[in-house]
Scaffold this active site. Structure first.
Site, PDB file in Angstrom:
ATOM      1  N   ILE A  95      36.899  43.525   7.969  1.00 42.28           N
ATOM      2  CA  ILE A  95      36.954  43.138   9.375  1.00 42.28           C
ATOM      3  C   ILE A  95      38.410  43.099   9.791  1.00 42.28           C
ATOM      4  O   ILE A  95      39.230  42.408   9.169  1.00 42.28           O
ATOM      5  CB  ILE A  95      36.300  41.760   9.610  1.00 42.28           C
ATOM      6  CG1 ILE A  95      34.850  41.762   9.128  1.00 42.28           C
ATOM      7  CG2 ILE A  95      36.376  41.373  11.086  1.00 42.28           C
ATOM      8  CD1 ILE A  95      34.179  40.411   9.229  1.00 42.28           C
ATOM      9  N   ARG A 154      34.824  45.982  12.991  1.00 41.11           N
ATOM     10  CA  ARG A 154      34.273  45.887  11.644  1.00 41.11           C
ATOM     11  C   ARG A 154      34.074  47.292  11.085  1.00 41.11           C
ATOM     12  O   ARG A 154      33.693  48.208  11.809  1.00 41.11           O
ATOM     13  CB  ARG A 154      32.942  45.139  11.685  1.00 41.11           C
ATOM     14  CG  ARG A 154      33.071  43.728  12.245  1.00 41.11           C
ATOM     15  CD  ARG A 154      31.722  43.158  12.652  1.00 41.11           C
ATOM     16  NE  ARG A 154      30.863  42.863  11.518  1.00 41.11           N
ATOM     17  CZ  ARG A 154      30.836  41.691  10.891  1.00 41.11           C
ATOM     18  NH1 ARG A 154      31.615  40.700  11.303  1.00 41.11           N
ATOM     19  NH2 ARG A 154      30.018  41.489   9.866  1.00 41.11           N
ATOM     20  N   ASP A 187      50.101  51.708  14.765  1.00 40.85           N
ATOM     21  CA  ASP A 187      49.608  50.574  13.971  1.00 40.85           C
ATOM     22  C   ASP A 187      49.786  50.837  12.478  1.00 40.85           C
ATOM     23  O   ASP A 187      48.850  50.711  11.688  1.00 40.85           O
ATOM     24  CB  ASP A 187      48.147  50.293  14.293  1.00 40.85           C
ATOM     25  CG  ASP A 187      47.735  48.866  13.925  1.00 40.85           C
ATOM     26  OD1 ASP A 187      48.622  48.020  13.758  1.00 40.85           O
ATOM     27  OD2 ASP A 187      46.531  48.608  13.800  1.00 40.85           O
TER      28      ASP A 187
END
Length: 667
Positions: A356, A361, A473
């Site tokens: 998660i 998820r 990211d």
């Protein structure tokens, strides 16, 4: 002089006698391989139908098949290479029609023993340390179905001529010339699941090599696909062996040879297509619901069945309902049905949950039709604004191919959810091995390889793609490990694309604290340099085994960059390394990673290197510049303050910024 001449004559006579004592090893033909005497290793096998199958549906495997008798290619009197000719029919049958494994190669080699070779992009011929060595004495014609930038591949569907390396000396997109007047060849897809034929012909006198490709049963085209002048005298060291090599990667495929003919000093015998075995077929496991309904035999029963069908259909539609708009039709090949993903993940059960994250998820799944293992990430998309552009970017990213990127296979939309489908990585994310004490400690060689791999993947995204891809990211939890612990950058859910030379647009600030470049808060523009900042923090994280920001008590935090800088100023920078490494590390590599990590995470964007420079430093192709202790002066700090950087810095003090820039200070 006379003795030397006599000795050469005796050696020539003995070699000719040895060749004559075998059953015509210089010429052979296999119309199918039933009963064929071949040397097989790895996953290579001959089926009951006579099909030579180099690989099967096993991942990350290799297969070799060689004619058992050695061949003598060189003329002893002058050292030139004899003429030779070979032709073979092959087929590549991938489990998924869109995504294939690595290809296969026809090989002439000094040895049949390739036990030290690596699979995947090395095709079972070489490994990282010997690829490109002149001592390999390997000539190959590759049929490559994956684009590997490290080998400077032209695309993911080409024929290449290789000498001692997987970096092809010559290559061309797979295809054939319909006639001699054609200026451009007709393209062929190597993963079309159809049989194709290859002719490899070498003229020893002219030193001319011709490679021709055509679909079966088309006659050999008069104009070859590749025609090059090559002197093979330094490559061939008699005796040599001829055969085939192939390998699979994360995806799998049957790499098959149906027939093979070879002749020295003459044209190889034509193959008889009627005698060749068939390629294996991929059977779909999907069953039609219509076949499960018993046909009505009476009008009353028909009414009952029809009512039941209507009820069932309504429930089925509600269960698997998904959003689909007209503009998405063009992305058909990249769109998965919710039904398939539901079945693949066993209904998104918790036992299939991989993790998660802050954006959704992630579940493990196995696609019902292809049996391909995937990871499915569920992301909320309640806002419709910009969704179309986002889907277009997802599809574009899905077309990227690099061994250090997790393949984004496609997407699905349903009831406020966006589902992103990725290749499944068997060893999970890197952060688990850095912070989970139950996991084994990654040694330094593996960590350094992961850092270099992620850097290579980022360079591909920044400079080698048709559009610039900003990941936005980069962190240890988004670096996944395959079964050989190679690092692959994944999770492109936040990635942005823009054209080379274009100005990136201001966007919402997204990412993870500790990895965000300070200028993002002021400009809102994600660029390749903001990715470099995050990668610098990632390097420090991997080397030190610590998170970028850690809690140090109430209202206090420890910043990893601070700790590295303090040790650097003391002249003990390697002391900040992960204590679990002990003394098992290479000091020069550790110091390079820590030093480069500080440079990449420099608060001034213009002071950071590009990813191309980062890769050069890590590969040892360039020397990291030594920066003076005064590189970031007080005036620069004041400039940062005046520009408002101190209001948004992820570091707790300006002194950290000053020290973080003094890469060589304190030595």
């Amino acid at each position: 002089m006379f003795l030397n001449t006599l000795l050469c004559f005796i050696l020539f006579f003995l070699r000719q006698s040895l060749a004559a004592s075998t059953t015509e090893p210089n010429e052979f033909t296999f119309n199918g391989f039933t009963g064929a005497n071949l040397t097989l290793d790895g996953f290579a096998s001959i089926t009951s139908t006579g099909l030579l199958m180099l690989t099967n549906t096993s991942k990350e495997k290799v297969g070799h098949a060689f004619h058992p008798s050695p061949l003598y290619f060189k003329n002893l009197t002058n050292g030139t290479v004899f003429s030779f000719s070979t032709t073979f029919v092959f087929g590549i049958v991938s489990e998924d029609p869109v995504f294939s494994s690595f290809g296969l190669a026809f090989v002439i080699s000094r040895t049949k023993d390739f036990s030290g070779a690596t699979g995947s992009q090395y095709l079972g011929l070489f490994n990282l340390s010997n690829n490109g060595n002149s001592t390999n004495h390997v000539f190959a014609v590759e049929l490559d179905t994956i684009l590997n930038p490290e080998f400077q591949d032209i695309n993911d569907n080409h024929v290449g001529i290789d000498i001692n390396s997987l970096r092809s000396n010559w290559s061309y997109t797979a295809g054939y010339y319909a006639d001699e007047t054609s200026m451009y060849p007709t393209n062929l897809s190597l993963i079309s699941r159809k049989a194709m034929q290859v002719w490899v012909e070498y003229d020893g006198e002219e030193m001319m090599l011709n490679v021709t490709l055509a679909p079966v049963p088309m006659a050999k085209p008069r104009k070859p696909l590749l025609s090059e002048t090559i002197d093979l005298s330094s490559v061939f060291l008699d005796p040599m062996f001829v055969g085939f090599s192939s390998s699979t990667g994360p995806a799998t495929a049957f790499h098959c040879v149906l027939g093979w003919s070879f002749k020295m000093n003459g044209a190889a015998e034509d193959l008889n297509y009627s005698l060749l075995p068939l390629l294996p077929s991929i059977k779909s496991t999907a069953k039609s619901k219509v076949l499960e309904i018993v046909l009505p035999i009476a009008s009353a029963a028909l009414v009952v069945i029809m009512i039941a069908m209507v009820v069932y259909f309504v429930r089925w539609r509600n269960k698997y309902a998904e959003d689909l708009e007209d503009w998405e039709l063009e992305y058909g090949p990249h769109r998965f049905s919710y039904k398939d993903l539901f079945k693949a993940t066993k209904g998104f059960k918790d036992k299939e949950l991989l993790g998660i994250g802050g954006f959704g998820r992630v579940y493990k799944g196995v696609l019902p039709s292809s049996k391909l293992e995937v990871a499915v990430k569920k992301v909320s998309h309640e806002s419709r604004q910009g969704l179309r552009e986002f889907i277009a970017e997802v599809v574009t990213i899905g077309s990227l191919r690099h061994r250090n990127l997790v393949q984004l296979l496609g997407y699905c939309r349903r009831k406020g959810e966006l589902l992103l489908v990725y290749d499944f990585m068997s060893n999970g994310s890197l952060d688990k091995f850095l912070y989970d004490q139950s996991k084994p400690t990654l040694d330094w060689a593996t960590r350094f390889r992961i850092i270099k791999g992620v850097a290579s993947g980022l360079l591909y995204l920044h400079e080698d793609c048709e559009q610039i891809v900003i990941h936005r990211d980069i962190k240890a939890s988004n670096v996944l490990l395959d079964n050989e612990f190679n690092g692959r950058l994944g999770d492109f859910g936040l990635a942005k694309l823009y054209d080379h030379g274009a100005d990136p647009q201001t966007t919402n600030i997204v990412g993870t604290m500790g990895y965000l470049a300070p200028e993002l808060a002021r400009t809102g523009k994600a660029t390749t340099i903001t990715d470099v900042f995050a990668f610098g923090t990632f390097m420090l994280e991997v080397a030190c085994g610590r998170r970028p920001v850690e809690s140090a008590g109430e209202d206090e935090s420890l910043v990893l960059v601070d700790l590295v800088v303090k040790n650097w100023r003391r002249g003990t920078v390697v002391a900040i390394r992960d204590p679990r490494l002990g003394e098992e590390y290479v000091a020069e590599e550790m110091e390079l990673v820590l030093k480069l990590g500080l440079l990449c995470s420099h608060p001034l964007p213009m002071a950071r290197p590009s990813m191309r420079q980062v890769v050069q430093y890590l590969q040892g192709d360039a020397t990291l510049p030594e920066l003076s202790p005064t590189y970031l002066s007080i005036s620069v700090v004041e400039l940062l303050h005046n520009d408002g950087f101190d209001d948004f810095m992820s570091y707790p003090s300006s002194s950290t910024m000053t020290a973080a820039s003094v890469v060589s200070g304190g030595r």
